[in-house]
Design an enzyme around this catalytic site. Structure first.
Site, PDB file in Angstrom:
ATOM      1  N   GLU A  41       0.832  -1.211   0.000  1.00 32.44           N
ATOM      2  CA  GLU A  41       0.000   0.000   0.000  1.00 32.44           C
ATOM      3  C   GLU A  41       0.864   1.258   0.000  1.00 32.44           C
ATOM      4  OE1 GLU A  41      -3.140   0.121  -0.400  1.00 32.44           O
ATOM      5  OE2 GLU A  41      -3.726  -1.972  -0.073  1.00 32.44           O
TER       6      GLU A  41
ATOM      7  N   HIS B  54      -1.272  -5.663   1.509  1.00 34.37           N
ATOM      8  CA  HIS B  54      -2.497  -6.454   1.378  1.00 34.37           C
ATOM      9  C   HIS B  54      -2.213  -7.685   0.510  1.00 34.37           C
ATOM     10  CE1 HIS B  54      -5.720  -3.407   2.620  1.00 34.37           C
ATOM     11  NE2 HIS B  54      -6.047  -4.542   3.216  1.00 34.37           N
TER      12      HIS B  54
ATOM     13  N   CYS C 145      -7.134  -2.245   8.215  1.00 33.64           N
ATOM     14  CA  CYS C 145      -5.795  -2.261   7.607  1.00 33.64           C
ATOM     15  C   CYS C 145      -5.283  -0.847   7.448  1.00 33.64           C
ATOM     16  CB  CYS C 145      -5.825  -3.010   6.280  1.00 33.64           C
ATOM     17  SG  CYS C 145      -6.150  -4.767   6.545  1.00 33.64           S
TER      18      CYS C 145
HETATM   19  N1  PCA Z   1      -8.041  -7.109   6.265  1.00 31.02           N
HETATM   20  C1  PCA Z   1      -8.924  -6.021   6.665  1.00 31.02           C
HETATM   21  C2  PCA Z   1      -8.819  -5.954   8.142  1.00 31.02           C
HETATM   22  C3  PCA Z   1      -8.154  -7.196   8.581  1.00 31.02           C
HETATM   23  C4  PCA Z   1      -7.609  -7.783   7.351  1.00 31.02           C
HETATM   24  O1  PCA Z   1      -6.855  -8.773   7.291  1.00 31.02           O
HETATM   25  C5  PCA Z   1      -8.708  -4.738   5.901  1.00 31.02           C
HETATM   26  O2  PCA Z   1      -8.326  -4.814   4.718  1.00 31.02           O
HETATM   27  O3  PCA Z   1      -8.935  -3.666   6.441  1.00 31.02           O
END
Ligand code: PCA
Length: 205
Positions: free
Chosen positions: A81, A167, A143
């Site tokens: 990200e 991610h 996240c």
């Molecule tokens: N993904 C979520 C929260 C926890 C996770 O593993 C997110 O993308 O915010």
């Protein structure tokens, strides 16, 4: 003495009965990857807890780098990200709290950029045969929240260390249960995270 990497995963949430970041973080705990020894923790999907947990871990472990991992069910690639934004919004967390356009830190910037080598990570993942792309939004859920918390904390405390968020797509194990999301093998997901960690040790490019 190897440097210390604080690596976090998340527990399951919403209709994702498995969070593949948990297994990856647990399996990499204690590993030495490049110059870094990995110290892993699993964070709660809870707006009131996750930030505190992460900041406490930073205080306790005094890491030289921080990478948080999250599941992005539905995405196809590994997504380092680029930016975290100063807002909590979206779906209910695991305690049933559903934030509505809340500010994370009143005195915080609207957005904060990752200080991880995200371009290098993406380039190397592709060289190693793994689909990857920088993502320009971490959403407004947990996240984004923990990424913002880590960047705000390192900046306000003058900690000059690489910090940020990656991610990952669903694992096959999760996709079988969930039904409608693209997926990767656990081994490829773990290899991708390992490659990202290796990139922390490379000279700046
Ligand atoms: N993904 C979520 C929260 C926890 C996770 O593993 C997110 O993308 O915010």
């Amino acid at each position: 003495m190897p440097k210390k990497l604080l690596l976090t995963g998340f527990e399951p949430f919403l209709d994702f009965s498995i969070n593949p970041t948990m297994k990856i973080a647990e399996e990499l705990n204690g590993a030495t990857i490049g110059e870094y020894k990995v110290i892993s923790y699993i964070l709660s999907v809870d707006f009131h807890k996750a930030g505190k947990q992460l900041l406490q871990l930073i205080d306790e472990t005094k890491p030289d780098a921080i990478i948080s991992l999250g599941l992005a069910g539905g995405r196809f690639k590994i997504n380092p990200e680029r930016i975290a934004i100063n807002v909590n919004d979206g779906s209910k967390d695991n305690q049933g709290h559903k934030p509505d356009n809340e500010v994370i830190w009143k005195d915080g910037a609207d957005g904060m950029f990752s200080t991880l080598p995200i371009s290098r990570m993406v380039k190397q993942l592709k060289v190693q045969g793994l689909p990857a792309e920088i993502s320009n939004t971490a959403g407004t859920y947990l996240c984004n929240h923990v990424m913002y918390q880590a960047l705000y904390y390192t900046k306000t405390n003058n900690l000059h260390l690489p910090a940020g968020f990656i991610h990952i797509p669903a694992s096959h194990e999760l996709a079988i249960e969930h039904g409608k999301i693209p997926s990767w093998s656990h081994d490829d997901l773990k290899r991708a995270v390992t490659i990202c960690i290796e990139m922390l040790s490379e000279a700046d490019s």
